[in-house]
Motif scaffolding. Structure first.
Motif, PDB file in Angstrom:
ATOM      1  N   ASN A   8      -5.658  -6.265   2.374  1.00 17.14           N
ATOM      2  CA  ASN A   8      -6.183  -4.718   3.446  1.00 17.14           C
ATOM      3  C   ASN A   8      -5.795  -4.930   4.447  1.00 17.14           C
ATOM      4  O   ASN A   8      -5.501  -3.798   4.825  1.00 17.14           O
ATOM      5  N   ARG A   9      -4.590  -5.819   5.468  1.00 22.40           N
ATOM      6  CA  ARG A   9      -4.833  -6.213   6.863  1.00 22.40           C
ATOM      7  C   ARG A   9      -2.975  -5.397   6.906  1.00 22.40           C
ATOM      8  O   ARG A   9      -2.677  -4.552   8.138  1.00 22.40           O
ATOM      9  N   ILE A  10      -2.584  -5.564   5.758  1.00 22.35           N
ATOM     10  CA  ILE A  10      -0.955  -5.471   5.486  1.00 22.35           C
ATOM     11  C   ILE A  10      -0.222  -3.427   6.566  1.00 22.35           C
ATOM     12  O   ILE A  10      -1.215  -2.843   5.514  1.00 22.35           O
ATOM     13  N   PRO A  11       0.295  -3.205   7.499  1.00 25.38           N
ATOM     14  CA  PRO A  11       0.452  -2.139   7.979  1.00 25.38           C
ATOM     15  C   PRO A  11       1.216  -0.943   6.439  1.00 25.38           C
ATOM     16  O   PRO A  11       2.334  -2.075   6.612  1.00 25.38           O
ATOM     17  N   ARG A  12       1.433  -0.183   6.276  1.00 26.17           N
ATOM     18  CA  ARG A  12       1.416   0.395   4.888  1.00 26.17           C
ATOM     19  C   ARG A  12       2.615   0.575   5.450  1.00 26.17           C
ATOM     20  O   ARG A  12       3.198   2.191   4.957  1.00 26.17           O
ATOM     21  N   THR A  13       3.334   0.061   5.808  1.00 27.58           N
ATOM     22  CA  THR A  13       4.766   0.922   6.559  1.00 27.58           C
ATOM     23  C   THR A  13       6.065   1.146   5.209  1.00 27.58           C
ATOM     24  O   THR A  13       7.301   1.685   5.625  1.00 27.58           O
TER      25      THR A  13
ATOM     26  N   MET B 263       9.063  -8.968   4.968  1.00 27.56           N
ATOM     27  CA  MET B 263       7.738  -7.993   4.597  1.00 27.56           C
ATOM     28  C   MET B 263       7.462  -8.398   3.508  1.00 27.56           C
ATOM     29  O   MET B 263       6.433  -7.942   2.248  1.00 27.56           O
TER      30      MET B 263
END
Length: 447
Positions: A217-222, A1
């Motif tokens: 903007n679409r990457i999950p904020r993990t 990621m």
């Protein structure tokens, strides 16, 4: 990621200045087709300065309506304008209209304004968005921003400029005579691929930037945000004392007063020197930006084209490559000595002075028609851009470490220098005609 985010951050930064950088490296092919000819760069420098209306509007929105500006929407908006403008360039870059009885590149100028508006506005919108991500990705973003000058320069080198040759052409005089007059005409052979293909490439680069922004903007904020303690704890204790002066004990107050009395004289001397140093730094900022963004770009055609289109092409393309290379060098080899930066500024100014002198001597500069003259002018432009780009980066690093407001004033000084340089050169080139153009095949220079 993490690797994916790095790639997206670099691709996003690619769209920051790719359009304007692409226009500059394509000028060697454009100046021979548009009616403004050698005066075209002086028009572009002024148009780019007018496009600073974008950052001004964003700044005013932040001041007047804090927290209400949707930065994501603004970024989508300006990137969409950038893509549309690049597409319009493909079809309308060479279309002219009659203004005040003369032919002008109205469509090219209007589209250039919107491209400049996009790139200037990106300076105050892209970075605040990137600040929402961990700090390690901001470095990658700056690498992508540097590539926005490097990649168009390399692509322009691959495009080539085409060869220039002199051919005999005949012209019949009068309607009732068969007398023919022969003269030399300059013929420009086509490059490896057309200007339309180059502008399509710029549009594709802008699309890549949009796609990267969508991905970010679409990457999950993990992933966790950076929690590195960038400010020492002692700063917090000092600030708490400032906010609540009563928190200090009498003993602390007496001790601090005694320390102030002991160090007051050295501090006064140090602040005196600091004031001079700061003024000197801002003078460097104004001067370096005036010569690199206004004075010299306005006359690059006059200093290079007399040596041939190849010299102009290499000067523009390699200078575009030298800028990000110099910035990369500044990341790894930092020298903050003001004396060193002053010497480097004088060295870069010396190269710029040679370029300006050759422009003033146009169309018959020194060593015209020789390979040595071509090599010197290309090398001079390359070193001029590289040395002063390094100075700009190091001055920004110095002011960044001082305070946020110092960096803001650095930006203001840079814009002031660019504006003064552009406004100074425009009348000299376009009104007073101090610089003379010529024809590669017909210009007769004294031996």
């Amino acid at each position: 990621m993490a690797l994916l985010v790095h790639l997206l951050a670099a691709a996003f930064g690619l769209g920051s200045w790719v359009a304007v950088n692409g226009l500059w490296v394509e000028l060697p092919l454009i100046v021979n087709s548009l009616p403004e000819g050698w005066e075209l760069p002086s028009f572009l420098t002024v148009i780019i300065q007018l496009a600073n209306l974008g950052p001004l509007l964003v700044t005013l929105m932040h001041k007047l309506c804090p927290g209400r500006l949707n930065e994501r929407a603004v970024i989508y908006f300006i990137l969409s304008i950038g893509i549309l403008s690049c597409i319009l360039l493909v079809f309308f870059w060479d279309k002219t209209t009659i203004v005040a009885g003369a032919s002008h590149s109205t469509a090219f100028f209007v589209i250039t304004f919107f491209l400049s508006f996009v790139d200037c506005t990106s300076s105050v919108t892209f970075l605040p968005f990137m600040m929402q991500l961990p700090a390690k990705y901001i470095t990658t973003f700056f690498i992508g921003e540097g590539l926005s000058g490097f990649i168009p320069g390399v692509f322009a080198l691959a495009q080539g400029v085409g060869m220039t040759k002199c051919v005999n052409s005949s012209q019949t005089l009068g309607n009732y005579t068969d007398e023919e007059v022969w003269s030399l005409q300059t013929e420009y052979l086509p490059p490896n691929f057309s200007t339309e293909v180059f502008f399509s490439f710029l549009a594709a680069m802008m699309c890549i930037s949009v796609a990267a922004f969508v991905g970010l903007n679409r990457i999950p904020r993990t992933f966790e945000l950076s929690t590195e303690n960038l400010v020492p704890d002692t700063v917090g204790s000092v600030s708490s004392g400032l906010e609540n002066p009563g928190a200090e004990t009498d003993g602390e107050r007496k001790r601090s007063q005694r320390e102030v009395e002991e160090k007051s004289r050295p501090l006064l001397v140090e602040s005196h020197h600091s004031m001079y140093h700061t003024a000197y730094i801002y003078m460097l900022v104004v001067w370096v930006n005036a010569v690199t963004n206004g004075l010299l770009p306005s006359v690059q055609t006059y200093s290079c084209i007399p040596y041939g289109n190849l010299a102009y092409h290499l000067s523009a393309a390699l200078a575009s490559v030298a800028n990000p290379v110099a910035c990369t060098i500044a990341m790894f080899f930092q020298n903050r000595s003001l004396i060193f930066l002053g010497i480097l500024t004088m060295l870069g100014t010396g190269f710029g002075s040679y370029n300006m002198a050759m422009a003033a001597m146009s169309p018959c500069p020194l060593l015209r028609g020789s390979a040595v003259g071509e090599a010197i002018i290309v090398l001079s432009w390359l070193l001029f851009t590289g040395t002063l780009s390094y100075v700009k980066v190091m001055v920004g690093v110095i002011l960044r470490d001082r305070s946020h407001s110092a960096l803001v004033w650095c930006g203001a000084a840079a814009q002031m220098g660019s504006l003064v340089g552009s406004v100074t050169m425009f009348p000299l080139v376009n009104i007073y005609r101090l610089f003379k153009s010529g024809d590669f095949c017909n210009t007769q220079c004294p031996s």
